[in-house]
Design a protein around this motif. Structure first.
Motif, PDB file in Angstrom:
ATOM      1  N   THR A  61      -0.446  -2.492   0.288  1.00 16.12           N
ATOM      2  CA  THR A  61      -0.678  -3.548   1.270  1.00 16.12           C
ATOM      3  C   THR A  61      -0.366  -2.995   2.652  1.00 16.12           C
ATOM      4  O   THR A  61       0.737  -2.515   2.896  1.00 16.12           O
ATOM      5  N   THR A  83       0.076  -3.773   6.626  1.00 16.11           N
ATOM      6  CA  THR A  83       0.353  -4.825   7.600  1.00 16.11           C
ATOM      7  C   THR A  83       0.232  -4.231   8.988  1.00 16.11           C
ATOM      8  O   THR A  83       0.853  -3.208   9.283  1.00 16.11           O
ATOM      9  N   ASN A  84      -0.570  -4.855   9.836  1.00 14.96           N
ATOM     10  CA  ASN A  84      -0.727  -4.376  11.204  1.00 14.96           C
ATOM     11  C   ASN A  84       0.250  -5.138  12.101  1.00 14.96           C
ATOM     12  O   ASN A  84      -0.012  -6.251  12.526  1.00 14.96           O
ATOM     13  N   SER A  85       1.389  -4.524  12.400  1.00 18.30           N
ATOM     14  CA  SER A  85       2.409  -5.118  13.265  1.00 18.30           C
ATOM     15  C   SER A  85       2.311  -4.587  14.690  1.00 18.30           C
ATOM     16  O   SER A  85       3.218  -4.811  15.491  1.00 18.30           O
ATOM     17  N   GLY A 102      -1.067  -8.605  13.303  1.00 19.94           N
ATOM     18  CA  GLY A 102      -0.324  -9.605  12.544  1.00 19.94           C
ATOM     19  C   GLY A 102      -0.895  -9.912  11.165  1.00 19.94           C
ATOM     20  O   GLY A 102      -0.321 -10.711  10.425  1.00 19.94           O
ATOM     21  N   LYS A 103      -1.994  -9.291  10.810  1.00 15.93           N
ATOM     22  CA  LYS A 103      -2.626  -9.540   9.508  1.00 15.93           C
ATOM     23  C   LYS A 103      -2.298  -8.413   8.532  1.00 15.93           C
ATOM     24  O   LYS A 103      -1.849  -7.339   8.913  1.00 15.93           O
ATOM     25  N   GLN A 104      -2.569  -8.677   7.270  1.00 15.69           N
ATOM     26  CA  GLN A 104      -2.391  -7.644   6.239  1.00 15.69           C
ATOM     27  C   GLN A 104      -3.593  -7.641   5.317  1.00 15.69           C
ATOM     28  O   GLN A 104      -4.295  -8.633   5.193  1.00 15.69           O
ATOM     29  N   THR A 124       3.760  -0.759   0.264  1.00 10.31           N
ATOM     30  CA  THR A 124       3.434  -1.438   1.513  1.00 10.31           C
ATOM     31  C   THR A 124       3.499  -0.437   2.653  1.00 10.31           C
ATOM     32  O   THR A 124       4.354   0.446   2.663  1.00 10.31           O
ATOM     33  N   ASN A 135       3.570  -0.556   6.878  1.00  8.64           N
ATOM     34  CA  ASN A 135       3.700  -1.402   8.051  1.00  8.64           C
ATOM     35  C   ASN A 135       3.385  -0.569   9.280  1.00  8.64           C
ATOM     36  O   ASN A 135       4.121   0.354   9.620  1.00  8.64           O
ATOM     37  N   THR A 157       3.372   0.017  13.028  1.00  7.28           N
ATOM     38  CA  THR A 157       4.143  -0.500  14.156  1.00  7.28           C
ATOM     39  C   THR A 157       3.871   0.300  15.413  1.00  7.28           C
ATOM     40  O   THR A 157       3.383   1.433  15.342  1.00  7.28           O
TER      41      THR A 157
END
Length: 127
Positions: A51, A53-55, A83-85, A122, A124, A126
């Protein structure tokens, strides 16, 4: 054992010793002594899903992956809003390690090397 039969036995043994290596050189590798080969990546297209996640403050344009140390990049995820994943199918090499390259709408990019995708399910992204 007579001299003649001893001579024939010795000659046969010598021919066998001499002929065996010559035959072994022409034999397929599987029939010869085992060789130490580096494990190969699966050729069946094995993947692992993680997964993402675009932070970041910018949208992801594209995420690419390659087996660590390879230059064979493959697109694994397209656009992903801030903000989506989303799930991404990454190549599962023999050691589960990949390099990642992401490009973003603001012109920035990110690189992550030697990521163990079998252990980390996952990712992330950032700033």
């Amino acid at each position: 054992m007579t001299r003649r039969s001893l001579a024939v036995a010795v000659a046969a043994a010598l021919c066998g010793l001499i002929a065996a290596p010559a035959l072994g050189q022409n034999a397929p590798a599987a029939a010869g002594a085992p060789t130490k080969l580096k494990p190969k990546a699966p050729t069946d297209g094995s993947t692992v899903t993680v997964t993402v996640t675009n932070s970041r403050k910018a949208d992801l344009v594209e995420l690419q992956a390659a087996e660590t140390g390879s230059v064979s990049w493959k697109k694994v995820l397209g656009a992903l809003k801030t903000g989506k994943q989303a799930p991404a199918k990454l190549p599962q090499s023999y050691n589960c390690r990949v390099d990642l390259h992401g490009t973003f709408a603001d012109g920035q990019s990110m690189d992550a090397t030697d990521v163990d995708v079998c252990a980390q399910k996952t990712l992330n992204l950032t700033d």
